[in-house]
Design a protein around this motif. Structure first.
Motif, short mmCIF file in Angstrom:
data_model
loop_
_atom_site.label_atom_id
_atom_site.label_comp_id
_atom_site.label_asym_id
_atom_site.label_seq_id
_atom_site.Cartn_x
_atom_site.Cartn_y
_atom_site.Cartn_z
N GLN A 1 0.83 -1.22 0.00
CA GLN A 1 0.00 0.00 0.00
C GLN A 1 0.86 1.26 0.00
N THR A 2 1.92 1.26 0.84
CA THR A 2 2.78 2.44 0.94
C THR A 2 3.55 2.65 -0.36
N THR B 1 -4.58 -2.50 -3.64
CA THR B 1 -3.26 -2.72 -3.04
C THR B 1 -3.24 -4.15 -2.49
N GLU C 1 -2.80 -7.58 -0.51
CA GLU C 1 -2.67 -7.91 0.91
C GLU C 1 -1.29 -8.49 1.14
N ARG D 1 -8.77 -1.48 5.45
CA ARG D 1 -7.60 -0.78 4.88
C ARG D 1 -7.90 -0.43 3.43
N ARG D 2 -8.07 0.88 3.18
CA ARG D 2 -8.42 1.30 1.82
C ARG D 2 -7.58 2.50 1.42
N LEU D 3 -7.21 2.50 0.14
CA LEU D 3 -6.48 3.63 -0.44
C LEU D 3 -7.39 4.17 -1.55
N PHE E 1 -5.85 7.54 2.82
CA PHE E 1 -5.63 6.21 3.41
C PHE E 1 -6.56 6.07 4.62
N VAL F 1 -1.18 0.58 8.25
CA VAL F 1 -1.63 -0.78 7.96
C VAL F 1 -2.13 -1.54 9.19
#
Ligand SMILES: NC(=O)c1ccc[n+]([C@@H]2O[C@H](COP(=O)([O-])OP(=O)(O)OC[C@H]3O[C@@H](n4cnc5c(N)ncnc54)[C@H](OP(=O)(O)O)[C@@H]3O)[C@@H](O)[C@H]2O)c1
Length: 329
Positions: A130-131, A277, A279, A261-263, A248, A253
């Motif tokens: 994700q990052t 993103t 897992e 967890r959503r972007l 975010f 996380v």
């Protein structure tokens, strides 16, 4: 050598997150744990099924049965034990915050250079897909010109018996969780700030239990960050540009439910778009990265220069809060 034998330097709470990551990794094994007492080491080794238990940190570092150590000590002990481990030939993954002064950081980096051992800061969320994807979005230009990053890491500390409340041990919410927003802003904005302003609310032990900071970056962007020991658990972040913003829901996380967890990309026009993103277990990336650095000679993903800038920024924020004025870095 084709796999790494890990030793845990202490029986800290956080170990329980690294242990499964080491065990799930293709090239690592958990070989040992060390504690200041034989009884605690033996109990811990038994509970976690760890082959070797050492009754002192020195004894584990002197052993030929381990190649790398995970340093999960209170913050004020990171530098001392990292340097001792490196000089005894061990590779080191050291928890955040890496150290509490730039002199300590520089001594740690010098020890890694002298000994030729791998040294890295354990900032697990930086390794998570994700990052990395958020960083790619910023650098691709899809958000346009970046003007701001805002990020928060708050939690309500459950017990007052906590190493994080000791002012002599690197206590304080900025050192503990404020380092996440600081490092995220540095990552997304491509380097450390040029100026910093901090404001803190001190608790009864004298450490900051609430901290707010603002940082100015060479490219013109501004970051605002918050950390707290007193507010309910809350993490958030967004990076804002002329063409839209990425938000975010769980920037660092931490969540038991991956669906939380959503972007999300909010474009200049049109509906928000969820950015996929993958897992990945939160602590897997930093372990795999250490293995690649030790076994393949790859440069660690999170460089020591970046780590030094995390500490430099935190020190500037604290100093600004003490002096009640904006300070250059
Ligand atoms: N990356 C992450 O997700 C994350 C999350 C939490 C914490 N952390 C970091 O990990 C480190 C440890 O945090 P933690 O909450 O796991 O700590 P903790 O549970 O309080 O454990 C710290 C350990 O340090 C050892 N120790 C050595 N000298 C000590 C002393 N004078 N007083 C107390 N303990 C001493 C103890 O082990 P023995 O008794 O076995 O010697 C103790 O178990 C901190 O640097 C923190 O910032 C990182």
């Amino acid at each position: 050598m084709n796999h790494i034998r890990w030793g845990l330097l202490s029986t800290a709470n956080i170990n329980r997150r690294l242990i499964p990551a080491i065990r799930a990794s293709a090239r690592g094994e958990l070989a040992a744990v060390a504690s200041r007492s034989q009884a605690a080491a033996a109990l811990y080794a038994d509970a976690w099924d760890i082959p070797l238990a050492f009754d002192s940190y020195e004894a584990m570092l002197a052993s030929d049965a381990i190649d790398a150590v995970y340093i999960s000590l209170p913050n004020h002990l990171h530098a001392e034990w990292t340097i001792r481990a490196l000089h005894l030939g061990k590779h080191v993954l050291c928890e955040k915050p890496f150290a509490l002064t730039l002199a300590e950081v520089d001594a740690m980096i010098a020890a890694a250079a002298q000994t030729g051992r791998v040294l890295a800061e354990a900032f697990m969320y930086r390794h998570h897909p994700q990052t990395k994807i958020a960083g790619e979005w910023v650098r691709s230009g899809r958000l346009g010109e970046i003007t701001a990053v805002r990020a928060v890491f708050n939690y309500a500390m459950a017990s007052r018996q906590n190493i994080r409340l000791n002012p002599d041990w690197g206590g304080g919410c900025l050192w503990d969780v404020g380092v996440y927003p600081v490092s995220l802003a540095q990552f997304l904005l491509g380097g450390p700030p040029v100026q910093a302003a901090g404001a803190q609310i001190l608790g009864p032990s004298g450490v900051d239990e609430d901290f707010l900071g603002q940082m100015w970056y060479a490219g013109g962007a501004i970051a605002q960050i918050q950390a707290s020991f007193r507010c309910p658990f809350y993490t958030t972040a967004e990076v804002i540009g002329s063409e839209g913003r990425l938000s975010f829901t769980r920037p660092f996380v931490f969540t038991l439910d991956p669906a939380e967890r959503r972007l999300i990309f909010h474009p200049r026009e049109g509906d928000p778009i969820e950015v996929a993103t993958p897992e990945e277990e939160l602590y897997a990336g930093e372990v795999a990265d250490m293995h690649a650095a030790i076994l393949d000679g790859a440069p660690p993903y999170l460089s020591l220069a970046e780590t030094r800038d995390h500490v430099r920024t935190v020190l500037a924020l604290y100093e600004s809060a003490r002096q009640n004025r904006i300070l250059p870095l």
